[in-house]
Design a protein around this motif. Structure first.
Motif, PDB file in Angstrom:
ATOM      1  N   PHE A  57     -16.230 -33.454 -16.974  1.00 51.94           N
ATOM      2  CA  PHE A  57     -15.466 -33.241 -15.749  1.00 51.94           C
ATOM      3  C   PHE A  57     -16.371 -33.511 -14.552  1.00 51.94           C
ATOM      4  CE2 PHE A  57     -12.615 -31.529 -18.657  1.00 51.94           C
ATOM      5  CZ  PHE A  57     -11.467 -31.053 -18.052  1.00 51.94           C
ATOM      6  N   SER A  58     -15.810 -34.095 -13.520  1.00 53.27           N
ATOM      7  CA  SER A  58     -16.572 -34.260 -12.286  1.00 53.27           C
ATOM      8  C   SER A  58     -16.757 -32.893 -11.638  1.00 53.27           C
ATOM      9  CB  SER A  58     -15.831 -35.193 -11.325  1.00 53.27           C
ATOM     10  OG  SER A  58     -14.629 -34.570 -10.868  1.00 53.27           O
ATOM     11  N   GLU A  59     -17.646 -32.834 -10.669  1.00 50.07           N
ATOM     12  CA  GLU A  59     -17.885 -31.538 -10.015  1.00 50.07           C
ATOM     13  C   GLU A  59     -16.638 -31.050  -9.290  1.00 50.07           C
ATOM     14  OE1 GLU A  59     -21.267 -29.155  -7.512  1.00 50.07           O
ATOM     15  OE2 GLU A  59     -21.606 -31.211  -8.129  1.00 50.07           O
ATOM     16  N   SER A  60     -15.892 -31.944  -8.645  1.00 47.84           N
ATOM     17  CA  SER A  60     -14.686 -31.521  -7.941  1.00 47.84           C
ATOM     18  C   SER A  60     -13.620 -31.040  -8.925  1.00 47.84           C
ATOM     19  CB  SER A  60     -14.138 -32.655  -7.072  1.00 47.84           C
ATOM     20  OG  SER A  60     -13.801 -33.782  -7.860  1.00 47.84           O
ATOM     21  N   GLU A  61     -13.501 -31.713 -10.084  1.00 40.66           N
ATOM     22  CA  GLU A  61     -12.558 -31.257 -11.115  1.00 40.66           C
ATOM     23  C   GLU A  61     -12.962 -29.883 -11.639  1.00 40.66           C
ATOM     24  OE1 GLU A  61     -10.902 -35.186 -13.421  1.00 40.66           O
ATOM     25  OE2 GLU A  61     -12.999 -34.639 -13.745  1.00 40.66           O
ATOM     26  N   MET A 153     -17.263 -22.973 -17.840  1.00 38.88           N
ATOM     27  CA  MET A 153     -17.739 -23.856 -16.774  1.00 38.88           C
ATOM     28  C   MET A 153     -18.779 -24.833 -17.324  1.00 38.88           C
ATOM     29  SD  MET A 153     -19.348 -22.778 -13.081  1.00 38.88           S
ATOM     30  CE  MET A 153     -19.999 -24.009 -11.947  1.00 38.88           C
ATOM     31  N   ALA A 154     -19.679 -24.329 -18.165  1.00 42.44           N
ATOM     32  CA  ALA A 154     -20.683 -25.213 -18.767  1.00 42.44           C
ATOM     33  C   ALA A 154     -20.030 -26.227 -19.693  1.00 42.44           C
ATOM     34  CB  ALA A 154     -21.713 -24.378 -19.530  1.00 42.44           C
ATOM     35  N   ASP A 155     -18.970 -25.820 -20.406  1.00 38.29           N
ATOM     36  CA  ASP A 155     -18.240 -26.753 -21.269  1.00 38.29           C
ATOM     37  C   ASP A 155     -17.746 -27.965 -20.484  1.00 38.29           C
ATOM     38  OD1 ASP A 155     -18.547 -25.230 -23.512  1.00 38.29           O
ATOM     39  OD2 ASP A 155     -16.489 -24.474 -23.579  1.00 38.29           O
ATOM     40  N   LEU A 156     -17.328 -27.717 -19.257  1.00 41.27           N
ATOM     41  CA  LEU A 156     -16.720 -28.777 -18.456  1.00 41.27           C
ATOM     42  C   LEU A 156     -17.731 -29.838 -18.029  1.00 41.27           C
ATOM     43  CD1 LEU A 156     -14.441 -26.584 -16.149  1.00 41.27           C
ATOM     44  CD2 LEU A 156     -13.779 -27.790 -18.236  1.00 41.27           C
ATOM     45  N   VAL A 157     -18.939 -29.421 -17.732  1.00 39.89           N
ATOM     46  CA  VAL A 157     -19.907 -30.351 -17.145  1.00 39.89           C
ATOM     47  C   VAL A 157     -20.999 -30.791 -18.117  1.00 39.89           C
ATOM     48  CG1 VAL A 157     -19.516 -29.540 -14.798  1.00 39.89           C
ATOM     49  CG2 VAL A 157     -21.254 -28.425 -16.199  1.00 39.89           C
ATOM     50  N   ALA A 158     -21.182 -30.077 -19.215  1.00 32.08           N
ATOM     51  CA  ALA A 158     -22.247 -30.428 -20.158  1.00 32.08           C
ATOM     52  C   ALA A 158     -21.700 -31.307 -21.283  1.00 32.08           C
ATOM     53  CB  ALA A 158     -22.876 -29.162 -20.740  1.00 32.08           C
ATOM     54  N   GLU A 159     -22.599 -31.871 -22.058  1.00 34.23           N
ATOM     55  CA  GLU A 159     -22.189 -32.764 -23.137  1.00 34.23           C
ATOM     56  C   GLU A 159     -21.663 -32.004 -24.344  1.00 34.23           C
ATOM     57  OE1 GLU A 159     -25.011 -35.659 -24.243  1.00 34.23           O
ATOM     58  OE2 GLU A 159     -25.189 -36.548 -22.248  1.00 34.23           O
ATOM     59  N   GLN A 160     -22.042 -30.743 -24.481  1.00 30.63           N
ATOM     60  CA  GLN A 160     -21.570 -29.933 -25.589  1.00 30.63           C
ATOM     61  C   GLN A 160     -21.595 -28.471 -25.167  1.00 30.63           C
ATOM     62  OE1 GLN A 160     -24.245 -30.436 -28.889  1.00 30.63           O
ATOM     63  NE2 GLN A 160     -25.980 -29.516 -27.844  1.00 30.63           N
ATOM     64  N   PRO A 161     -20.896 -27.603 -25.922  1.00 29.11           N
ATOM     65  CA  PRO A 161     -20.911 -26.180 -25.574  1.00 29.11           C
ATOM     66  C   PRO A 161     -22.324 -25.625 -25.556  1.00 29.11           C
ATOM     67  CG  PRO A 161     -19.206 -26.641 -27.200  1.00 29.11           C
ATOM     68  CD  PRO A 161     -20.022 -27.896 -27.076  1.00 29.11           C
ATOM     69  N   LEU A 162     -22.551 -24.637 -24.719  1.00 33.09           N
ATOM     70  CA  LEU A 162     -23.877 -24.030 -24.633  1.00 33.09           C
ATOM     71  C   LEU A 162     -24.259 -23.359 -25.938  1.00 33.09           C
ATOM     72  CD1 LEU A 162     -24.015 -22.327 -21.107  1.00 33.09           C
ATOM     73  CD2 LEU A 162     -25.097 -24.463 -21.830  1.00 33.09           C
ATOM     74  N   PHE A 163     -23.292 -22.679 -26.568  1.00 32.41           N
ATOM     75  CA  PHE A 163     -23.568 -21.899 -27.763  1.00 32.41           C
ATOM     76  C   PHE A 163     -22.563 -22.257 -28.858  1.00 32.41           C
ATOM     77  CE2 PHE A 163     -24.362 -19.271 -23.922  1.00 32.41           C
ATOM     78  CZ  PHE A 163     -25.749 -19.371 -23.915  1.00 32.41           C
ATOM     79  N   PRO A 164     -22.799 -23.344 -29.593  1.00 34.88           N
ATOM     80  CA  PRO A 164     -21.838 -23.807 -30.597  1.00 34.88           C
ATOM     81  C   PRO A 164     -21.927 -23.071 -31.932  1.00 34.88           C
ATOM     82  CG  PRO A 164     -23.682 -25.314 -30.488  1.00 34.88           C
ATOM     83  CD  PRO A 164     -23.917 -24.281 -29.419  1.00 34.88           C
TER      84      PRO A 164
END
Length: 244
Positions: A57-61, A153-164
């Motif tokens: 997701f973009s920052e605005s999204e 929020m991290a899911d939206l901007v990162a390549e994968q979940p923080l804690f999978p």
């Protein structure tokens, strides 16, 4: 819990409670509004699989999504409701206007009702459970929802979940490794650094310093230091939401 959230545009609306017929007359059914669209989880996954590339997701999204979720959660908390299982799979995305709806309050609790004494296992979804839940604390309140929103929020901007991880113990270890340990918390000589690696996982080209301040505040290890949903919405990052 749904009735307490009535009028909240970011929570799926309860229309009525219907009794079954015939042999099912003792069954009660919750009739809720129908949201045409997908879950936020499906939207995130589809972006990760598109043509073999990842399109975060973009920052605005991300800001628009988080403004809706924080607004919805702040109203829930104001009415004494803690969701306790916030995750992308429990957020519906309307296909027409992109309006988000939080759903599935099956694990929700009231902040004024003490937790059951026979509650032995932590409840929630691995990957979005706050450290205090993983450590077995029973009287957990609104900060657990705020932590989950930080993970979303991290899911939206990162390549994968923080804690999978699926294992709760391993998830706690991953949290400690990622966020470090505050100076006032002693883990004895375990070789755990107090430095956070969160910025490495969410670099500045994906999230500005103002946005990172929000993410960091949502993911504070100590629930007492964590932002509230209301306080998060007052952060400078959301000042540009109207311009998105």
């Amino acid at each position: 819990m749904l009735a307490a959230c009535a009028g909240n545009p970011a929570v799926v609306r309860l229309r009525e409670v219907a009794r079954g017929r015939g042999s099912d007359m003792h069954d009660l059914h919750l009739v809720m509004e129908y949201v045409v669209g997908r879950s936020l989880h499906d939207v995130i996954v589809s972006r990760r699989r598109r043509n073999g590339h990842h399109y975060p997701f973009s920052e605005s999204e991300t800001r628009r999504v988080m403004a809706q979720l924080l607004g919805g959660v702040s109203t829930m908390h104001a009415h004494g409701v803690v969701h306790r299982d916030l995750k992308p799979g429990n957020v519906l995305v309307g296909s027409e206007h992109g309006r988000l709806k939080i759903c599935d309050l099956g694990l929700a609790r009231s902040v004024v009702v003490p937790p059951p004494t026979d509650d032995t296992d932590p409840e929630g979804t691995p990957g979005y459970m706050a450290p205090e839940l993983l450590l077995g604390e029973k009287d957990c309140g609104t900060p657990v929802d705020v932590w989950a929103l930080g993970c979303i929020m991290a899911d939206l901007v990162a390549e994968q979940p923080l804690f999978p991880e699926e294992d709760l113990c391993q998830q706690l270890i991953s949290i400690v490794n990622l966020l470090g340990i505050p100076d006032d918390v002693s883990l004895m000589p375990l070789g755990v650094s107090g430095l956070s690696k969160l910025r490495e996982r969410v670099p500045e080209e994906r999230l500005s310093p103002a946005g990172f301040d929000v993410l960091q505040g949502l993911l504070e290890y100590n629930p007492k230091d964590r932002l509230t949903a209301v306080a998060a919405l007052k952060m400078p990052w959301f000042a540009g939401a109207k311009d998105d």
